[in-house]
Design a protein around this motif. Structure first.
Motif: not given
Length: 197
Positions: A81-85, A108-109, A113-114, A118-120
């Motif tokens: 799990m990798s979380v982007y805040e 959302a789009h 994509q980001y 980045m693997g989140f």
């Protein structure tokens, strides 16, 4: 009042429909009268206006069945799990948007994509519950059930979550029950006492 099948009493207000604005007028024990936002409302006016808005949540057609099924059938504790805040209002700006804010659908789009690049696996949204002061970044909530109107309608927010799920991105919402702004229309001293505090 009318009893609904679940046995819960529901109050019907004649001639009210989607998009209509409302508040509760509360008479305190000391005689003071205050107009309050609905603490259980699902939509609100764009700040600095403070009324709740009647809104049906039944129209959106969810398309995240696969995500929901997989979420129930897999042990999430055994997966990476990798979380982007992220704070949606400052992540990216839109020149044509209200106050430069992007709509939930556009965000959302770009955000999905980001996250993929980045693997989140998850996006964690800093508080999006309706709040009166934009500079609080959502930490001064006046109602926990209305996603802020700054970035669109409740249906726009549903689209955001749905789109994330369809792209295998989980959505985590920051919940901040300890912050009670002093704004008269909010939860603080709702009935003249610390009802919600």
């Amino acid at each position: 009042q009318k009893q609904v099948p679940s046995g819960i009493w529901e109050l019907f207000v004649p001639n009210i429909g989607d998009g209509q604005k409302y508040k509760y007028r509360v008479r305190m024990a000391n005689g003071e009268v205050v107009d309050k936002t609905d603490p259980f409302g699902v939509a609100a006016e764009l700040p600095p206006r403070t009324a709740s808005v009647v809104c049906s949540l039944d129209r959106y057609k969810w398309e995240d069945d696969e995500w929901m099924h997989r979420r129930k059938s897999e042990n999430q504790l055994e997966k990476p799990m990798s979380v982007y805040e992220v704070h949606l209002g400052s992540w990216k700006k839109c020149e044509g948007g209200v106050h430069g804010w992007m709509n939930y659908r556009d965000i959302a789009h770009q955000l999905v994509q980001y996250c993929k690049e980045m693997g989140f696996t998850h996006v964690e949204l800093m508080p999006i519950s309706e709040h009166p002061f934009t500079g609080s970044w959502g930490y001064q909530t006046v109602g926990y059930f209305a996603a802020t109107s700054r970035y669109g309608t409740p249906e726009d927010f549903m689209y955001f979550v749905d789109f994330c799920h369809k792209n295998n991105i989980g959505v985590i919402l920051d919940w901040v029950p300890a912050h009670f702004p002093k704004d008269a229309h909010g939860l603080r001293h709702f009935d003249g006492t610390a009802l919600y505090e």
